[in-house]
Scaffold this motif. Structure first.
Motif, short mmCIF file in Angstrom:
data_model
loop_
_atom_site.label_atom_id
_atom_site.label_comp_id
_atom_site.label_asym_id
_atom_site.label_seq_id
_atom_site.Cartn_x
_atom_site.Cartn_y
_atom_site.Cartn_z
N ASN A 45 -95.83 9.75 47.01
CA ASN A 45 -95.61 11.19 46.90
C ASN A 45 -95.91 11.61 45.46
O ASN A 45 -96.07 10.75 44.58
CB ASN A 45 -94.19 11.56 47.33
N PRO A 46 -96.02 12.90 45.20
CA PRO A 46 -96.37 13.35 43.85
C PRO A 46 -95.42 12.87 42.75
O PRO A 46 -95.86 12.57 41.64
CB PRO A 46 -96.36 14.88 43.97
N GLU A 47 -94.13 12.76 43.06
CA GLU A 47 -93.19 12.33 42.04
C GLU A 47 -93.41 10.86 41.67
O GLU A 47 -93.31 10.49 40.50
CB GLU A 47 -91.74 12.56 42.51
N GLN A 48 -93.74 10.01 42.65
CA GLN A 48 -94.05 8.62 42.34
C GLN A 48 -95.31 8.52 41.49
O GLN A 48 -95.36 7.72 40.55
CB GLN A 48 -94.26 7.81 43.63
N LEU A 49 -96.31 9.31 41.81
CA LEU A 49 -97.54 9.28 41.04
C LEU A 49 -97.30 9.75 39.60
O LEU A 49 -97.82 9.16 38.65
CB LEU A 49 -98.61 10.14 41.71
N PHE A 50 -96.49 10.79 39.44
CA PHE A 50 -96.14 11.27 38.10
C PHE A 50 -95.36 10.20 37.33
O PHE A 50 -95.63 9.94 36.16
CB PHE A 50 -95.34 12.57 38.21
N ALA A 51 -94.39 9.56 38.00
CA ALA A 51 -93.59 8.51 37.36
C ALA A 51 -94.47 7.35 36.90
O ALA A 51 -94.31 6.83 35.79
CB ALA A 51 -92.50 8.02 38.31
N ALA A 52 -95.40 6.94 37.73
CA ALA A 52 -96.30 5.84 37.37
C ALA A 52 -97.15 6.21 36.16
O ALA A 52 -97.31 5.42 35.23
CB ALA A 52 -97.19 5.47 38.56
N GLY A 53 -97.70 7.41 36.17
CA GLY A 53 -98.52 7.85 35.04
C GLY A 53 -97.72 7.96 33.76
O GLY A 53 -98.17 7.53 32.69
N TYR A 54 -96.52 8.53 33.85
CA TYR A 54 -95.69 8.70 32.66
C TYR A 54 -95.28 7.34 32.11
O TYR A 54 -95.36 7.09 30.90
CB TYR A 54 -94.46 9.55 32.99
N ALA A 56 -96.77 4.40 32.39
CA ALA A 56 -97.92 3.71 31.79
C ALA A 56 -98.32 4.36 30.46
O ALA A 56 -98.59 3.65 29.48
CB ALA A 56 -99.10 3.73 32.76
N CYS A 57 -98.34 5.67 30.42
CA CYS A 57 -98.72 6.38 29.21
C CYS A 57 -97.70 6.12 28.09
O CYS A 57 -98.07 5.84 26.95
CB CYS A 57 -98.84 7.88 29.50
N PHE A 58 -96.41 6.21 28.43
CA PHE A 58 -95.38 6.01 27.42
C PHE A 58 -95.41 4.58 26.90
O PHE A 58 -95.27 4.35 25.69
CB PHE A 58 -93.98 6.34 27.98
N ASP A 59 -95.61 3.60 27.77
CA ASP A 59 -95.67 2.21 27.32
C ASP A 59 -96.87 1.99 26.39
O ASP A 59 -96.77 1.25 25.41
CB ASP A 59 -95.72 1.25 28.51
N SER A 60 -97.98 2.66 26.66
CA SER A 60 -99.13 2.58 25.75
C SER A 60 -98.80 3.19 24.40
O SER A 60 -99.14 2.62 23.35
CB SER A 60 -100.35 3.29 26.35
N ALA A 61 -98.16 4.36 24.41
CA ALA A 61 -97.77 5.00 23.15
C ALA A 61 -96.78 4.10 22.40
O ALA A 61 -96.87 3.95 21.16
CB ALA A 61 -97.15 6.37 23.42
N LEU A 62 -95.87 3.50 23.12
CA LEU A 62 -94.89 2.61 22.51
C LEU A 62 -95.56 1.41 21.83
O LEU A 62 -95.26 1.07 20.69
CB LEU A 62 -93.90 2.14 23.58
N ASN A 63 -96.51 0.81 22.52
CA ASN A 63 -97.21 -0.34 21.95
C ASN A 63 -98.08 0.06 20.76
O ASN A 63 -98.25 -0.71 19.82
CB ASN A 63 -97.99 -1.08 23.02
N ARG A 64 -98.59 1.27 20.79
CA ARG A 64 -99.35 1.77 19.62
C ARG A 64 -98.43 1.92 18.42
O ARG A 64 -98.77 1.51 17.30
CB ARG A 64 -100.00 3.10 19.97
N VAL A 65 -97.27 2.51 18.62
CA VAL A 65 -96.29 2.69 17.55
C VAL A 65 -95.84 1.34 17.01
O VAL A 65 -95.73 1.15 15.79
CB VAL A 65 -95.09 3.52 18.06
N ILE A 66 -95.61 0.39 17.89
CA ILE A 66 -95.20 -0.95 17.47
C ILE A 66 -96.29 -1.60 16.63
O ILE A 66 -96.02 -2.17 15.57
CB ILE A 66 -94.84 -1.81 18.70
N SER A 67 -97.52 -1.49 17.07
CA SER A 67 -98.64 -2.06 16.34
C SER A 67 -98.79 -1.44 14.96
O SER A 67 -98.96 -2.14 13.95
CB SER A 67 -99.93 -1.88 17.14
N LEU A 68 -98.72 -0.12 14.89
CA LEU A 68 -98.87 0.58 13.61
C LEU A 68 -97.73 0.25 12.65
O LEU A 68 -97.92 0.25 11.43
CB LEU A 68 -98.96 2.09 13.83
N SER A 69 -96.55 -0.02 13.19
CA SER A 69 -95.41 -0.34 12.33
C SER A 69 -95.38 -1.82 11.96
O SER A 69 -94.50 -2.25 11.20
CB SER A 69 -94.10 0.04 13.02
#
Length: 140
Positions: A45-54, A56-69
């Motif tokens: 359903n749309p909420e599952q698709l939104f949750a999956a996207g969010y 994945a995107c947040f984990d990528s941002a998190l790993n970017r922040v970790i790498s930069l720090s």
């Protein structure tokens, strides 16, 4: 904004229909979940698709922040819960909870990194001041 990538998907039939990306990689039937009056929970359903996207995107941002720090961790995970509900006035809205885990560092450092990721994540920027997003951070 200068677009770096554009995803294209088409929906037909709304919450009782079908979604397909332009390239055909995403090609799914969508249905109402049982809790919203659907027959069962056999489809996404749309909420599952939104949750999956969010998530994945947040984990990528998190790993970017970790790498930069230049922080050394033992791994990350993000679990997104996206809820739909009725707002005052009878309209519907969303809210999200992000359970962020960064293992191998102190909880204080994990919270700081998660908060920084929340500042740069495109989904967080899109939802900021539009829906409630609650972060829970752990370090195990």
């Amino acid at each position: 904004m200068k677009a770096l990538y554009t995803a294209v998907a088409t929906a037909t039939g709304g919450r009782q229909g079908h979604v397909k990306s332009e390239d055909g990689i995403l090609d799914l039937q969508v249905r109402l979940p049982k809790s919203l009056g659907g027959a069962n929970n056999d489809f996404t359903n749309p909420e599952q698709l939104f949750a999956a996207g969010y998530a994945a995107c947040f984990d990528s941002a998190l790993n970017r922040v970790i790498s930069l720090s230049r922080t050394s961790t033992q791994g990350t995970s993000v679990t997104a819960k996206v809820s739909i509900g009725q707002l005052p006035g009878g309209t519907f809205g969303l809210e999200a909870e992000l359970a962020v885990n960064i293992s191998g560092i102190t909880l204080q450092d994990a919270i700081a990194l998660a908060n920084r990721a929340h500042e740069i994540c495109p989904y967080s920027n899109a939802t900021r001041n539009n829906i409630n997003v609650h972060l829970t951070v752990t370090n195990n």
